[in-house]
Motif scaffolding. Structure first.
Motif, PDB file in Angstrom:
ATOM      1  N   TYR A  17       4.938   7.047   5.787  1.00  0.00           N
ATOM      2  CA  TYR A  17       5.059   5.688   6.317  1.00  0.00           C
ATOM      3  C   TYR A  17       5.790   4.776   5.348  1.00  0.00           C
ATOM      4  O   TYR A  17       5.689   4.929   4.128  1.00  0.00           O
ATOM      5  CB  TYR A  17       3.670   5.095   6.605  1.00  0.00           C
ATOM      6  N   HIS A  18       6.501   3.820   5.940  1.00  0.00           N
ATOM      7  CA  HIS A  18       7.168   2.759   5.193  1.00  0.00           C
ATOM      8  C   HIS A  18       6.523   1.452   5.648  1.00  0.00           C
ATOM      9  O   HIS A  18       6.584   1.090   6.825  1.00  0.00           O
ATOM     10  CB  HIS A  18       8.670   2.778   5.517  1.00  0.00           C
ATOM     11  N   ILE A  19       5.864   0.740   4.725  1.00  0.00           N
ATOM     12  CA  ILE A  19       5.158  -0.489   5.063  1.00  0.00           C
ATOM     13  C   ILE A  19       5.731  -1.637   4.245  1.00  0.00           C
ATOM     14  O   ILE A  19       5.823  -1.548   3.017  1.00  0.00           O
ATOM     15  CB  ILE A  19       3.640  -0.379   4.792  1.00  0.00           C
ATOM     16  N   SER A  20       6.106  -2.715   4.917  1.00  0.00           N
ATOM     17  CA  SER A  20       6.634  -3.894   4.245  1.00  0.00           C
ATOM     18  C   SER A  20       5.623  -5.031   4.373  1.00  0.00           C
ATOM     19  O   SER A  20       5.217  -5.391   5.488  1.00  0.00           O
ATOM     20  CB  SER A  20       7.977  -4.312   4.863  1.00  0.00           C
ATOM     21  N   ALA A  80      -2.913  -1.400  -3.884  1.00  0.00           N
ATOM     22  CA  ALA A  80      -3.068   0.023  -4.219  1.00  0.00           C
ATOM     23  C   ALA A  80      -4.502   0.480  -4.016  1.00  0.00           C
ATOM     24  O   ALA A  80      -4.749   1.612  -3.559  1.00  0.00           O
ATOM     25  CB  ALA A  80      -2.633   0.265  -5.657  1.00  0.00           C
ATOM     26  N   THR A  81      -5.449  -0.395  -4.309  1.00  0.00           N
ATOM     27  CA  THR A  81      -6.861  -0.054  -4.129  1.00  0.00           C
ATOM     28  C   THR A  81      -7.178   0.182  -2.653  1.00  0.00           C
ATOM     29  O   THR A  81      -7.896   1.123  -2.290  1.00  0.00           O
ATOM     30  CB  THR A  81      -7.757  -1.177  -4.683  1.00  0.00           C
ATOM     31  N   VAL A  82      -6.636  -0.655  -1.775  1.00  0.00           N
ATOM     32  CA  VAL A  82      -6.866  -0.481  -0.339  1.00  0.00           C
ATOM     33  C   VAL A  82      -6.316   0.860   0.142  1.00  0.00           C
ATOM     34  O   VAL A  82      -6.971   1.579   0.908  1.00  0.00           O
ATOM     35  CB  VAL A  82      -6.218  -1.646   0.448  1.00  0.00           C
ATOM     36  N   PHE A  83      -5.121   1.213  -0.290  1.00  0.00           N
ATOM     37  CA  PHE A  83      -4.549   2.506   0.090  1.00  0.00           C
ATOM     38  C   PHE A  83      -5.454   3.647  -0.393  1.00  0.00           C
ATOM     39  O   PHE A  83      -5.731   4.592   0.345  1.00  0.00           O
ATOM     40  CB  PHE A  83      -3.143   2.659  -0.495  1.00  0.00           C
ATOM     41  N   ALA A  84      -5.909   3.557  -1.630  1.00  0.00           N
ATOM     42  CA  ALA A  84      -6.753   4.616  -2.191  1.00  0.00           C
ATOM     43  C   ALA A  84      -8.071   4.736  -1.440  1.00  0.00           C
ATOM     44  O   ALA A  84      -8.555   5.847  -1.173  1.00  0.00           O
ATOM     45  CB  ALA A  84      -7.004   4.335  -3.669  1.00  0.00           C
ATOM     46  N   GLU A  85      -8.660   3.605  -1.074  1.00  0.00           N
ATOM     47  CA  GLU A  85      -9.947   3.619  -0.362  1.00  0.00           C
ATOM     48  C   GLU A  85      -9.845   4.293   1.000  1.00  0.00           C
ATOM     49  O   GLU A  85     -10.832   4.822   1.506  1.00  0.00           O
ATOM     50  CB  GLU A  85     -10.456   2.186  -0.199  1.00  0.00           C
ATOM     51  N   HIS A  86      -8.670   4.287   1.587  1.00  0.00           N
ATOM     52  CA  HIS A  86      -8.488   4.909   2.907  1.00  0.00           C
ATOM     53  C   HIS A  86      -7.821   6.280   2.828  1.00  0.00           C
ATOM     54  O   HIS A  86      -7.424   6.848   3.848  1.00  0.00           O
ATOM     55  CB  HIS A  86      -7.675   3.971   3.811  1.00  0.00           C
ATOM     56  N   GLY A  87      -7.678   6.793   1.622  1.00  0.00           N
ATOM     57  CA  GLY A  87      -7.158   8.142   1.448  1.00  0.00           C
ATOM     58  C   GLY A  87      -5.683   8.287   1.714  1.00  0.00           C
ATOM     59  O   GLY A  87      -5.208   9.380   2.058  1.00  0.00           O
ATOM     60  N   ALA A 122       6.516 -13.108  -2.225  1.00  0.00           N
ATOM     61  CA  ALA A 122       7.009 -11.781  -2.627  1.00  0.00           C
ATOM     62  C   ALA A 122       6.982 -10.840  -1.446  1.00  0.00           C
ATOM     63  O   ALA A 122       6.235 -11.015  -0.490  1.00  0.00           O
ATOM     64  CB  ALA A 122       6.159 -11.222  -3.767  1.00  0.00           C
ATOM     65  N   SER A 123       7.862  -9.867  -1.506  1.00  0.00           N
ATOM     66  CA  SER A 123       7.856  -8.792  -0.520  1.00  0.00           C
ATOM     67  C   SER A 123       7.528  -7.504  -1.260  1.00  0.00           C
ATOM     68  O   SER A 123       8.042  -7.245  -2.343  1.00  0.00           O
ATOM     69  CB  SER A 123       9.213  -8.748   0.157  1.00  0.00           C
ATOM     70  N   LEU A 124       6.611  -6.762  -0.664  1.00  0.00           N
ATOM     71  CA  LEU A 124       6.136  -5.509  -1.271  1.00  0.00           C
ATOM     72  C   LEU A 124       6.392  -4.388  -0.274  1.00  0.00           C
ATOM     73  O   LEU A 124       5.915  -4.438   0.864  1.00  0.00           O
ATOM     74  CB  LEU A 124       4.638  -5.618  -1.574  1.00  0.00           C
ATOM     75  N   VAL A 125       7.180  -3.413  -0.684  1.00  0.00           N
ATOM     76  CA  VAL A 125       7.493  -2.274   0.187  1.00  0.00           C
ATOM     77  C   VAL A 125       6.812  -1.033  -0.378  1.00  0.00           C
ATOM     78  O   VAL A 125       7.051  -0.659  -1.532  1.00  0.00           O
ATOM     79  CB  VAL A 125       9.010  -2.046   0.303  1.00  0.00           C
ATOM     80  N   VAL A 126       5.973  -0.414   0.450  1.00  0.00           N
ATOM     81  CA  VAL A 126       5.225   0.770   0.038  1.00  0.00           C
ATOM     82  C   VAL A 126       5.650   1.945   0.907  1.00  0.00           C
ATOM     83  O   VAL A 126       5.677   1.841   2.147  1.00  0.00           O
ATOM     84  CB  VAL A 126       3.704   0.555   0.185  1.00  0.00           C
ATOM     85  N   ASP A 149       3.640   6.902  -2.534  1.00  0.00           N
ATOM     86  CA  ASP A 149       4.752   7.608  -3.174  1.00  0.00           C
ATOM     87  C   ASP A 149       5.570   6.649  -4.040  1.00  0.00           C
ATOM     88  O   ASP A 149       5.738   6.855  -5.229  1.00  0.00           O
ATOM     89  CB  ASP A 149       5.633   8.243  -2.093  1.00  0.00           C
ATOM     90  N   THR A 150       6.062   5.575  -3.444  1.00  0.00           N
ATOM     91  CA  THR A 150       6.862   4.598  -4.193  1.00  0.00           C
ATOM     92  C   THR A 150       6.465   3.181  -3.787  1.00  0.00           C
ATOM     93  O   THR A 150       5.984   2.945  -2.674  1.00  0.00           O
ATOM     94  CB  THR A 150       8.371   4.780  -3.948  1.00  0.00           C
ATOM     95  N   VAL A 151       6.702   2.234  -4.697  1.00  0.00           N
ATOM     96  CA  VAL A 151       6.456   0.818  -4.432  1.00  0.00           C
ATOM     97  C   VAL A 151       7.663   0.028  -4.943  1.00  0.00           C
ATOM     98  O   VAL A 151       8.175   0.302  -6.026  1.00  0.00           O
ATOM     99  CB  VAL A 151       5.183   0.308  -5.144  1.00  0.00           C
ATOM    100  N   ARG A 152       8.097  -0.939  -4.145  1.00  0.00           N
ATOM    101  CA  ARG A 152       9.179  -1.816  -4.567  1.00  0.00           C
ATOM    102  C   ARG A 152       8.762  -3.260  -4.294  1.00  0.00           C
ATOM    103  O   ARG A 152       8.294  -3.586  -3.196  1.00  0.00           O
ATOM    104  CB  ARG A 152      10.457  -1.492  -3.794  1.00  0.00           C
TER     105      ARG A 152
END
Length: 430
Positions: free
Chosen positions: A352-355, A369-376, A391-395, A380-383
């Motif tokens: 997935y690409h999430i902006s 990052a904690t939310v992603f980890a809590e849901h398993g 700010a814009s955060l792309v995961v 891969d990358t963060v910008r």
């Protein structure tokens, strides 16, 4: 030796496709006769507007009573190109009951009631062919159900709607916004006045249901297909895709689970790497990628719509059905012996690409990052780009289930530091 008694063919519908079918039947009559083994005679044409001039079609063949036409009892083949559910469904079953085989281009009907139509054809010992229902002139259904009948198909991934591919290609190559690209598609005749069926994925979903059913020997209905349209795709999404070395396509994806115990079918926009063959499919063209155990990867490419290309597929079916008719046999019917369950979208696993729009302050990335980890869901990358408190955060994630990603996004929306989820897009074809 050629049989002298002609095969009688009735045509239901004489629009863009139907008129081309009639034209080719007339101009290529000798070739068709030689290929089938008997002459082909256009015995009747059912239309809604009988007063319209139809070049090359004798007025005495035109009727508005389609029911009476299919009930004649002397027809060999009925070609249905009117589309929609009714009266097409009733006319097709009536044709079987009165001794005719059927060639159809009706994707919506086949996706919804294909099993019932196949059962009716089998009950009356008749053929039901529909190569033109999925990808226009591209031979796809016959290779899947005949050429690959001895193989195990694991995945069908493709662009099966020319209108949406034209729009997305324009957005990619010119930087145009969605509405601007849609307006151009409409002006050029690629998009209907009401483009909903195309841009919201209904057309592609019907085709995905048909493809999945054939590929996996399982009944897959339109309701089984997860569908998302492409109206929310933005120029910003394309910019993000380019930074990843990707482009965006509206894809139909039919997959067998890794354990082989279930299948999924879905339609949605997705990022695909520029190195993937589907990334280079331009304009209003279609292409379908098939992955199987023995054959490996196969790609089918060509014009997926239009009068002449679709008529080509219809006439190919007509030749096959005509040969069967002369031989006193029928071709392949429905193959649903596997009867695999169709899994819900939540079980689909992909990247997935999430902006995200977030506050530009310390600790935001750690919270996300904690939310992603809590849901398993593994990142891969963060910008991140920030300016004036915004700010814009792309995961971009590793592979995760759709359900896990959905839970992640829901939790992200509740964070005080997340102003909004700008876009979510799956990453396919890797």
């Amino acid at each position: 030796m050629m049989r002298t008694r002609p095969l009688k063919v009735a045509l239901l519908g004489c629009g863009v496709v139907g008129s081309e079918v009639a034209r080719i039947m007339t101009t290529h009559a000798d070739d068709l006769a030689a290929r089938i083994g008997a002459p082909v005679e256009l015995a009747g044409v059912a239309v809604r507007r009988p007063d319209k001039v139809r070049e090359g079609i004798p007025a005495e063949l035109v009727t508005t009573d389609a029911t009476a036409l299919v009930k004649r009892g002397d027809l060999d083949i009925v070609v249905e190109v009117i589309g929609g559910i009714e009266p097409a469904r009733t006319l097709i079953t009536t044709a079987f009951e009165h001794g005719a085989s059927v060639v159809s281009a009706n994707k919506a009907l086949l996706a919804q009631d294909g099993a019932a139509l196949h059962a009716a054809a089998e009950e009356h010992g008749k053929d039901l062919y529909y190569e033109a229902a999925v990808a226009g002139a591209i031979p796809l259904i016959r290779p899947l159900r005949e050429s690959l009948a001895g193989d195990k198909v694991n995945r069908v991934l493709g662009i099966v709607n020319g209108t949406t591919n034209f729009i997305l290609d324009k957005m990619d190559t010119t930087g145009a916004g969605y509405q601007e690209a849609l307006d151009e598609a409409t002006a050029l005749g690629y998009a209907e006045a009401d483009p909903t069926a195309d841009v919201e994925g209904f057309d592609a979903a019907a085709k995905a249901a048909i493809l999945a059913g054939i590929a996996f020997h399982t009944r897959v209905r339109l309701d089984d297909v997860h569908r998302e349209g492409m109206t929310e795709v933005t120029a910003g999404d394309f910019a993000s895709a380019k930074e990843m070395g990707c482009t965006i396509k509206l894809l139909a994806i039919c997959e067998r689970a890794e354990d082989g115990a279930s299948v999924t079918a879905r339609v949605h926009p997705a990022m695909i790497p520029l190195s993937h063959p589907l990334a280079s499919v331009r304009g209003a063209y279609n292409a379908v990628f098939v992955e199987s155990d023995a054959s490996g990867r196969l790609m089918f490419y060509g014009p997926g719509a239009g009068g002449a290309p679709t008529a080509s597929a219809v006439l190919g079916d007509l030749v096959a059905v005509g040969r069967n008719r002369l031989g006193g046999t029928t071709g392949p019917g429905e193959s649903a012996y596997a009867a695999l369950p169709v899994s819900p979208m939540g079980e689909v696993v992909t990247r997935y690409h999430i902006s995200l729009d977030v506050a530009d302050k310390p600790g935001v990335l750690a919270q996300v990052a904690t939310v992603f980890a809590e849901h398993g869901v593994s990142i891969d990358t963060v910008r991140q780009q920030g300016k004036d408190g915004e700010a814009s955060l792309v995961v971009v994630t590793h592979r995760a289930s759709d359900a896990a990603l959905g839970g992640t996004v829901e939790a992200l929306r509740k964070l005080d530091t997340v102003r909004g989820v700008a876009s979510i897009m799956r990453v396919e074809g890797e």
